[in-house]
Design an enzyme around this catalytic site. Structure first.
Site, PDB file in Angstrom:
ATOM      1  N   ASP A 205      -3.193  -6.733  -9.510  1.00  0.00           N
ATOM      2  CA  ASP A 205      -3.904  -6.931 -10.767  1.00  0.00           C
ATOM      3  C   ASP A 205      -4.308  -8.397 -10.949  1.00  0.00           C
ATOM      4  OD1 ASP A 205      -4.666  -5.800 -13.437  1.00  0.00           O
ATOM      5  OD2 ASP A 205      -3.170  -7.249 -14.155  1.00  0.00           O
ATOM      6  N   GLU A 269      -7.703  -7.220  -7.222  1.00  0.00           N
ATOM      7  CA  GLU A 269      -8.660  -7.132  -8.322  1.00  0.00           C
ATOM      8  C   GLU A 269      -9.206  -8.531  -8.580  1.00  0.00           C
ATOM      9  OE1 GLU A 269      -9.173  -5.725 -12.968  1.00  0.00           O
ATOM     10  OE2 GLU A 269      -7.326  -6.682 -12.309  1.00  0.00           O
TER      11      GLU A 269
END
Length: 527
Positions: A205, A269
């Site tokens: 993330d 990401e």
């Protein structure tokens, strides 16, 4: 030539666990629910499952505020349930990836509770604490002008210890200090914990957020900002993201993953321009295998624009860098909403015929669109913090519909978000019975990828087309395929190169097709 890795050949399927399948009637999806639907995913033809966070969490940001990195939140089940899911996936030839959230923790994580307990606590420096700035009038102000991605200042005042702490997202999500070697070691231990349990990789993330400028200077103002835009866009995140030191950390993670067999994959990401994105493959040491490429989510849906985008991305890849493509995820509007239901079929063909690893978002295989969420049922803090700007993510996180039973077979209770209105017909069971459904199109595309390595690992070559038709060749040795995508609502006559004029239609979004005539909103694969 070395054999392509599983993550190069395969297709990744993202599961948002709260919305996939509820096994106990509480209205929230869980791990046992995912396990119960694995055979459906095998039938579809995907290769790997990535599940959004399932760690213990107060759910201020629905799992992206982690309170314990090495356990499972009771809402989703137990650690034993996750072990069983890993085993069930592997028994079916599926890989299982976890969502790793290393930039920030929950403010209820024991590390942060210790950090904020006093200035001299050993974990004080595990987070980003700064003294206030006193202005000319003697007012206490945040240390700089950095803005939270969810709106407002990214600094939260802690009265007890007289300092601010930094949070790139909610105040309940304090950022870790990745310049502290103890933090690096602790988080590598987290990765090791899950790799040892058999997890096949991680989606990391907000990787580009993890390191901040050491001196915390102001971010420059964004001259293009208007009040209609997100508050975070008032400044350019030049000093709060994408710092050079993040690449050493990504390389540490890669070295750890590479020690395991069979091969594990790291996906980053990263919302950055293409030239910056390429750095995360690793300019010196290898970093993540797949820096997520979100261009299809954001690009205008025009043939000439997409042709240039694809060619530029292919040209930018570093030696050994493997491409990847994403059409939808848990943060952005669904493809069927962005391009419409007819072009969503063409978009699916684009996603699954480009060179590289595709990631398919749950529900896109049945054409789910964004769902209107009544005001009283809004959960997403981003929408609650900045209402009316179209930033809410609840509409793309609604429950999956499996059949025509109540709530689409997702739950026997009250679903945490409403199911789409046409769930009685737009569901997996109904579409599996139809020969020209969206599910059947995805199934057939995935089967074609398996039969023709040209579609997964072969070369990509542009073909001169028009401003209406996106055309390209996929080639693996003697296996040459032509992809034709009509991105308009009017019929088109494709100008086929000489080598492709004798090819037959392998698959059309309309079920059958004529290579000499593309119907409106039609995609076609010739071979």
């Amino acid at each position: 030539m070395t054999e392509p890795a599983w993550w190069q050949r395969g297709v990744i399927y993202q599961v948002y666990p709260r919305s996939f399948q509820d096994s106990n009637g509480d209205g929230i999806g869980d791990l046992r629910g995912i396990a119960a639907r694995l055979d459906e995913l095998v039938a579809l033809g995907i290769d790997a499952i990535w599940i959004s966070p399932i760690f213990p969490s107060p759910m201020a940001d629905f799992g992206y505020d982690v309170a314990d990195y090495c356990d499972v939140d009771p809402r989703f089940g137990t650690l034993e349930d996750l072990d069983a899911l890993i085993a069930a996936c592997h028994a079916r030839g599926l890989k299982l990836l976890l969502d790793f959230v290393p930039n920030h923790t929950s403010d209820q994580h024991p590390w942060f509770l210790e950090s904020r307990s006093s200035r001299d606590n050993p974990r004080r420096d595990w987070y980003l604490w700064r003294d206030p700035v006193i202005d000319a009038e003697g007012n206490r102000c945040p240390p700089n002008n950095w803005i939270s991605d969810f709106g407002g200042s990214a600094w939260e005042w802690d009265e007890a210890t007289g300092q601010y702490y930094y949070h790139a997202y909610l105040k309940e999500q304090p950022d870790l200090n990745w310049r502290n070697p103890e933090v690096v070691a602790a988080m590598l231990d987290v990765l090791r914990f899950w790799l040892d349990r058999g997890i096949d990789g991680f989606r990391i993330d907000v990787l580009w957020h993890m390191v901040k400028h050491a001196d915390f200077p102001d971010n420059p103002p964004n001259p293009a900002w208007t009040p209609a835009m997100a508050d975070m866009a008032r400044v350019l995140q030049r000093n709060s993201t994408d710092q050079p030191e993040v690449h050493g950390i990504a390389a540490d993670m890669r070295r750890l993953a590479d020690r395991y067999t069979p091969e594990r994959v790291l996906i980053g990401e990263i919302y950055l321009p293409v030239e910056k994105l390429m750095d995360y493959y690793g300019r010196g040491e290898p970093e993540v295998h797949l820096p997520f490429n979100f261009q299809l989510i954001e690009a205008p849906w025009k043939a000439d624009t997409l042709a240039r985008l694809i060619a530029d991305y292919e040209a930018a890849l570093p030696p050994g860098g493997w491409p990847n493509w994403v059409l939808g995820n848990h943060d952005r509007p669904r493809a069927a909403t962005r391009v419409g239901p007819d072009q969503a079929r063409v978009a699916a063909m684009l996603l699954l015929t480009l060179r590289g690893t595709p990631t398919l978002y749950y529900g896109d295989e049945i054409g789910m669109a964004d769902v209107d969420i009544p005001r009283e049922r809004i959960h997403d803090p981003r929408e609650l913090n900045e209402p009316g700007k179209g930033l809410g993510r609840d509409p793309v996180r609604t429950p999956m519909a499996w059949d025509a039973s109540p709530n689409g077979g997702f739950t026997q209770g009250d679903p945490w978000l409403p199911v789409h209105a046409d769930w009685e017909t737009r569901n997996v069971a109904a579409q599996r019975r139809e020969t020209r459904s969206m599910w059947r199109l995805h199934h057939d595309l995935l089967a074609l990828r398996r039969r023709h390595p040209a579609l997964s690992v072969g070369d990509w070559l542009p073909v001169t087309g028009s401003d209406a038709v996106l055309a390209y060749e996929r080639r693996d040795g003697d296996d040459r395929l032509m992809v034709l995508l009509n991105l308009t609502d009017t019929p088109q006559r494709p100008d086929l190169p000489e080598w492709a004029r004798g090819l037959r239609v392998l698959l059309s979004t309309h079920g059958d097709g004529d290579p000499a005539q593309l119907r409106r909103n039609e995609g076609m694969i010739l071979g």
